[in-house]
Design a protein around this motif. Structure first.
Motif, short mmCIF file in Angstrom:
data_model
loop_
_atom_site.label_atom_id
_atom_site.label_comp_id
_atom_site.label_asym_id
_atom_site.label_seq_id
_atom_site.Cartn_x
_atom_site.Cartn_y
_atom_site.Cartn_z
N SER A 1 0.65 -0.89 0.13
CA SER A 1 0.38 -0.13 0.36
C SER A 1 0.97 1.00 -0.22
O SER A 1 1.96 0.86 0.29
CB SER A 1 -1.24 -0.11 1.37
N LEU A 2 0.45 2.05 0.20
CA LEU A 2 1.22 3.62 -0.08
C LEU A 2 1.91 3.82 1.50
O LEU A 2 2.85 4.05 1.33
CB LEU A 2 0.20 4.57 -0.79
N SER A 3 1.51 3.98 2.03
CA SER A 3 1.94 4.39 3.26
C SER A 3 3.16 2.88 2.95
O SER A 3 4.00 3.19 4.29
CB SER A 3 0.84 3.65 5.01
N GLN A 4 2.68 1.62 3.72
CA GLN A 4 4.08 0.93 3.10
C GLN A 4 5.12 1.05 2.06
O GLN A 4 6.07 0.98 2.61
CB GLN A 4 3.78 -0.74 2.89
N LEU A 5 4.89 1.56 1.21
CA LEU A 5 5.81 2.51 -0.07
C LEU A 5 6.17 4.07 0.81
O LEU A 5 7.78 3.42 0.94
CB LEU A 5 4.99 2.66 -1.21
N GLN A 6 5.43 4.08 1.47
CA GLN A 6 6.30 5.59 2.39
C GLN A 6 7.70 5.15 2.95
O GLN A 6 8.85 5.64 3.19
CB GLN A 6 5.97 6.09 2.85
N ASP A 7 6.70 4.40 4.39
CA ASP A 7 7.71 3.33 4.84
C ASP A 7 8.94 2.58 4.25
O ASP A 7 10.34 3.47 4.40
CB ASP A 7 7.22 2.45 5.86
N LEU A 8 8.91 1.73 3.31
CA LEU A 8 10.00 1.20 3.31
C LEU A 8 10.56 2.48 2.44
O LEU A 8 12.14 2.15 2.44
CB LEU A 8 9.44 0.50 2.07
N CYS A 9 10.70 3.58 2.07
CA CYS A 9 11.07 4.62 1.20
C CYS A 9 12.13 5.95 2.27
O CYS A 9 13.31 5.83 2.51
CB CYS A 9 10.67 5.61 0.87
N ARG A 10 11.21 5.09 3.21
CA ARG A 10 12.31 6.23 5.15
C ARG A 10 13.59 5.01 5.30
O ARG A 10 14.77 5.60 5.73
CB ARG A 10 10.97 6.24 5.85
N GLU A 11 12.59 4.14 4.94
CA GLU A 11 13.96 2.78 5.54
C GLU A 11 15.30 3.28 5.28
O GLU A 11 16.27 3.11 5.16
CB GLU A 11 13.13 1.78 6.03
N LEU A 12 14.91 3.23 3.82
CA LEU A 12 15.85 3.36 2.81
C LEU A 12 16.68 4.22 3.01
O LEU A 12 18.07 4.59 2.56
CB LEU A 12 15.49 3.13 0.89
N HIS A 13 16.13 5.96 3.13
CA HIS A 13 16.77 7.04 3.37
C HIS A 13 17.67 6.32 4.46
O HIS A 13 18.80 7.28 4.15
CB HIS A 13 16.01 8.26 2.93
N GLU A 14 17.12 6.16 5.26
CA GLU A 14 17.57 6.30 6.45
C GLU A 14 19.44 5.46 6.16
O GLU A 14 20.61 5.70 6.76
CB GLU A 14 17.04 6.12 7.60
N LYS A 15 19.38 4.48 5.30
CA LYS A 15 20.10 3.15 5.48
C LYS A 15 21.66 4.40 4.19
O LYS A 15 22.74 3.97 4.49
CB LYS A 15 19.91 1.92 4.73
N VAL A 16 20.54 4.77 3.66
CA VAL A 16 21.66 6.37 2.44
C VAL A 16 22.42 6.85 2.93
O VAL A 16 23.80 7.08 2.78
CB VAL A 16 21.05 6.81 1.49
#
Length: 182
Positions: free
Chosen positions: A53-68
């Motif tokens: 879902s949209l909220s799960q995609l946003q959470d995934l993007c945040r996690e990836l951003h933190e890792k980057v």
């Protein structure tokens, strides 16, 4: 001195060594590529974005951003350490060259500088100093040889009258002869 190996044998050995080096280099490139693929497969997990879902995609993007961000910080720290080490290596190389004493000196050109320009460079442009170096030299007086002999001052007309004729020449002859005779 002649070498014990013939030219054709040298050429054969050289070509064999080059072939072996190329083979090892190719093998090293393949090994590095496989090591890179293995490392990336361990560190990077495949992303499954389908069915989220949209909220799960946003959470995934945040996690990836933190890792980057974490990886970027690590990269910056490693780069700063690397630059520091490079500067330290450069300084140590300069110290080694200084200790060894075999550094090349740049060729210097002779430059003609007047005394005024030299003083201006030393004292700065504020001071207007003009110095005549010849004025400070010691003056040497030449001793005249005529000053050593006492000169009789008299009437020149009497001297001319006394020296005229045969009597004057005889007096000059006697005067020249008498100092050597004594």
């Amino acid at each position: 001195r002649k070498s014990k190996i013939t030219a054709s044998r040298k050429l054969l050995l050289k070509s064999l060594m080059l072939a072996k080096a190329k083979e090892e280099w190719d093998q090293e490139i393949v090994d590095k590529q496989t090591e890179k693929e293995r490392y990336l497969s361990e560190r990077i997990t495949p992303l499954h974005t389908s069915g989220l879902s949209l909220s799960q995609l946003q959470d995934l993007c945040r996690e990836l951003h933190e890792k980057v961000e974490i990886v970027d910080e690590e990269r910056y720290d490693i780069e700063a350490k690397c630059n520091h080490n490079m500067r330290e290596i450069k300084d140590l190389k300069i110290k080694v060259l200084d200790l060894r004493g075999k550094f090349k000196r740049p060729p210097l050109r002779r430059v003609r500088v007047s005394a005024d320009a030299m003083l201006r460079a030393l004292l700065g442009s504020k001071h207007k100093v003009s110095m005549d170096l010849r004025a400070n030299l010691k003056s040497v007086k030449k001793e005249d040889t005529e000053k050593e002999r006492p000169v009789e001052v008299g009437d020149w007309r009497k001297n001319v009258e006394a020296m005229s004729g045969m009597e004057g020449r005889k007096k000059m002859f006697d005067a020249a002869k008498s100092p050597t005779g004594q």
